[in-house]
Scaffold this active site. Structure first.
Site, PDB file in Angstrom:
ATOM      1  N   TYR A 179       0.861  -1.189   0.000  1.00 29.58           N
ATOM      2  CA  TYR A 179       0.000   0.000   0.000  1.00 29.58           C
ATOM      3  C   TYR A 179       0.888   1.227   0.000  1.00 29.58           C
ATOM      4  O   TYR A 179       1.832   1.315   0.782  1.00 29.58           O
ATOM      5  CB  TYR A 179      -0.888   0.007   1.257  1.00 29.58           C
ATOM      6  CG  TYR A 179      -1.738   1.255   1.381  1.00 29.58           C
ATOM      7  CD1 TYR A 179      -3.020   1.295   0.841  1.00 29.58           C
ATOM      8  CD2 TYR A 179      -1.250   2.397   2.017  1.00 29.58           C
ATOM      9  CE1 TYR A 179      -3.797   2.437   0.926  1.00 29.58           C
ATOM     10  CE2 TYR A 179      -2.027   3.544   2.105  1.00 29.58           C
ATOM     11  CZ  TYR A 179      -3.294   3.556   1.561  1.00 29.58           C
ATOM     12  OH  TYR A 179      -4.065   4.694   1.637  1.00 29.58           O
TER      13      TYR A 179
ATOM     14  N   GLU B 107      -3.342   7.372  -4.364  1.00 34.71           N
ATOM     15  CA  GLU B 107      -3.249   6.106  -3.628  1.00 34.71           C
ATOM     16  C   GLU B 107      -3.083   4.934  -4.576  1.00 34.71           C
ATOM     17  O   GLU B 107      -3.796   4.841  -5.575  1.00 34.71           O
ATOM     18  CB  GLU B 107      -4.525   5.917  -2.801  1.00 34.71           C
ATOM     19  CG  GLU B 107      -4.524   4.661  -1.939  1.00 34.71           C
ATOM     20  CD  GLU B 107      -5.894   4.401  -1.321  1.00 34.71           C
ATOM     21  OE1 GLU B 107      -6.065   4.685  -0.129  1.00 34.71           O
ATOM     22  OE2 GLU B 107      -6.791   3.924  -2.042  1.00 34.71           O
TER      23      GLU B 107
END
Ligand code: GDP
Ligand code: MN
Length: 383
Positions: free
Chosen positions: A107, A195
Site C-alpha cells: 500500500y 493512492e
C-alpha cells in the site's frame, strides 16, 4: 474531485509510474476487442467512483478475451454495492487491463494530513483489499512520513520509511522511486489523494500500480480544465451534479426537509435545529452572499428536484444578502412551480421588513427565530 482508476493511471503514467496497459470500454464487444489486443490474459474492472470494487464483484481476472468480453457485457449497466458505498453505483464503463502476476501487495499513498498539517506518505507491506482492517487491527504496519513543505522528501528518510514499512529489500529501490513520482504528481496536480492499492510486486521483480486512485482538490479545478468536463460525471449524485452546473453549493443529505440559508455556518445551524426538532434535513444549500432573486429561484427549483422533500425551510440572516431580493426570488419560484409542500421562512437583517411584506400574501409561514422556524417546518411537513 475523484478521478476514475483509468484516469488516475493515465495521470500517474505521465510521471513515470509503472501501470499495466489497458483501455476503457462501454460495452462487451469493445471490451473483448481490447482483451484480444492485450493477448487475452486480462483483468476487467468496473470504473465506478467507490472503494471495495473487488469485494463487490467488480474486478475479475480472465484467461481469454471471449469470457472477459461477456463478463464486461454483464457488468456494464449493473449496480455495484460495497461496504463503503451501500447505495451503490451503476457501472457505465470498464477498464480492460493487462493482467499482472502478483507475488505481494503493498500500500502506498500521498495525502494531506490535517493533524500534522503536512502532506504525508503512507506506506505498508500489508496492502490489498484489507488495508482498512490493517489500519484498525495493526496500525503499526502502516508507516507515515511527513513531507516537509520547504525541503520536500529527502532520499535518506524515504529509504528509512520504506525499510521501516517492511517492504522487502529487492523492492525497496523501486518503491523509493515510486513514492517520489507519486509525490510529484500529487503536488503538480493539486491532489488531495494519490493512492496505489495494491502496489503489486511481481514474481519477475517489478513494482507496478495494479490500482490507482487520485482525487483533485475541487478548489484547484480551475487550474486543471482537462478534468472539469468530467465533473458532472453520471456516477455522482445527479442533483449534486445539477447543483455544480448551476454553481450552487449543495450537498444532498438524504432526509426530507429542504433547507436554504445564506452562509455555510447559518445553514449548518439550520440543519442542527431541524434535526433537534425531530426532522431529517434533505440537503445543505448555501445561496451565497448577496444572492439575487434569480439565484434564489434556481435554488428552490433544485431542492424540489429531490422527490423526497416534504417541506422547505428558508433561513436568511441578511447582511449583504437582502431580505427583499430573497423574497422576490421565492415569490417568482413559487409562482412558476405550483408548490404543494409547506414552506416556512425566517428572514431577518437587511431589508427583512420589505422581504416579509413581499411574502405577506403567499403560502409561506413567517417566523422570527431559527428554532421556531425549525419546529414549525417539522410540524407541518410531518403532519
Ligand atoms: P478495489 O477493490 O476497488 O480496490 O479494486 P482493485 O483494483 O484494488 O482490485 C481488487 C483486487 O483484485 C486487488 O487487490 C488484487 O488482488 C486483484 N487484482 C487487480 N488487478 C489484478 C491483476 O492484474 N492481477 C492479479 N493477479 N490480481 C489483480
Ligand atoms: Mn484497490
Amino acid at each position: 474531485m475523484k478521478l476514475h482508476e483509468y484516469q488516475s493511471k493515465d495521470l500517474l503514467a505521465r510521471y513515470g509510474v509503472p501501470v499495466p496497459g489497458g483501455r476503457v470500454a462501454q460495452n462487451g464487444a469493445d471490451a473483448r476487442t481490447i482483451a484480444e489486443e492485450l493477448g487475452g490474459k486480462v483483468v476487467v474492472k468496473a470504473q465506478v467512483l467507490m472503494g471495495g470494487r473487488g469485494k463487490a464483484g467488480g474486478v475479475k481476472l480472465f484467461d481469454d478475451a471471449a469470457s472477459a468480453g461477456s463478463f464486461a457485457g454483464e457488468l456494464i449497466g449493473k449496480r455495484l454495492v460495497s461496504i463503503q458505498n451501500p447505495q451503490g453505483m451503476v457501472v457505465e464503463q470498464v477498464l480492460v487491463a493487462e493482467q499482472i502476476d502478483i507475488a505481494e501487495e503493498y500500500y502506498v499513498a500521498v495525502l494531506t494530513d490535517r493533524a500534522s498539517e503536512r502532506n504525508v506518505v503512507m506506506l505498508s507491506a500489508k496492502g490489498g483489499m484489507d488495508i482498512e482492517e490493517v489500519a484498525k487491527t495493526d496500525p503499526e504496519a502502516i508507516v507515515k512520513l511527513e513531507i516537509d513543505p520547504k525541503w520536500g522528501l529527502a532520499d535518506f528518510e524515504l529509504r528509512k520509511a520504506v525499510k521501516h514499512a517492511h517492504i522487502p529489500v529487492p523492492a525497496q529501490r523501486q518503491m523509493v522511486e515510486m513514492v517520489k513520482r507519486l509525490a510529484r504528481a500529487f503536488v503538480e496536480n493539486d491532489a488531495e489523494l494519490v493512492e496505489i492499492n495494491p502496489c503489486a510486486w511481481t514474481p519477475q521483480g517489478k513494482l507496478i500500480a495494479a490500482d490507482a486512485k487520485v482525487a483533485i482538490d475541487d478548489n484547484a479545478l480551475f487550474r486543471h480544465p482537462e478534468y472539469r468536463s468530467t465533473s458532472d460525471d453520471s456516477a455522482e449524485d445527479p442533483l449534486e451534479a445539477e447543483a455544480a452546473r448551476r454553481g450552487i453549493a449543495y450537498v444532498r443529505l438524504g432526509g426530507d426537509i429542504g433547507i436554504i440559508g445564506n452562509g455555510a455556518g447559518l445553514v449548518m445551524c439550520s440543519l442542527d435545529e431541524v434535526t433537534a426538532a425531530g426532522g431529517r434535513p434533505a440537503n445543505f444549500l448555501d445561496v451565497g452572499g448577496g444572492a439575487q432573486a434569480e439565484r434564489v429561484h434556481s435554488c428552490v427549483e433544485l431542492i424540489l428536484m429531490d422527490p423526497n422533500v416534504k417541506g422547505l425551510l428558508i433561513n436568511i440572516f441578511g447582511g449583504i444578502t437582502r431580505g427583499d431580493e430573497v423574497a422576490k426570488g421565492l415569490k417568482e419560484a413559487f409562482a412558476s412551480l405550483d408548490l404543494k409542500i409547506p414552506v416556512v421562512a425566517r428572514i431577518e437583517g437587511t431589508a427583512a421588513e420589505e422581504g416579509k411584506a413581499i411574502l405577506a400574501d403567499s403560502i409561506i409561514v413567517p417566523t422570527t427565530t431559527m428554532q421556531e422556524a425549525a419546529a414549525k417546518i417539522v410540524e407541518l411537513a410531518y403532519a
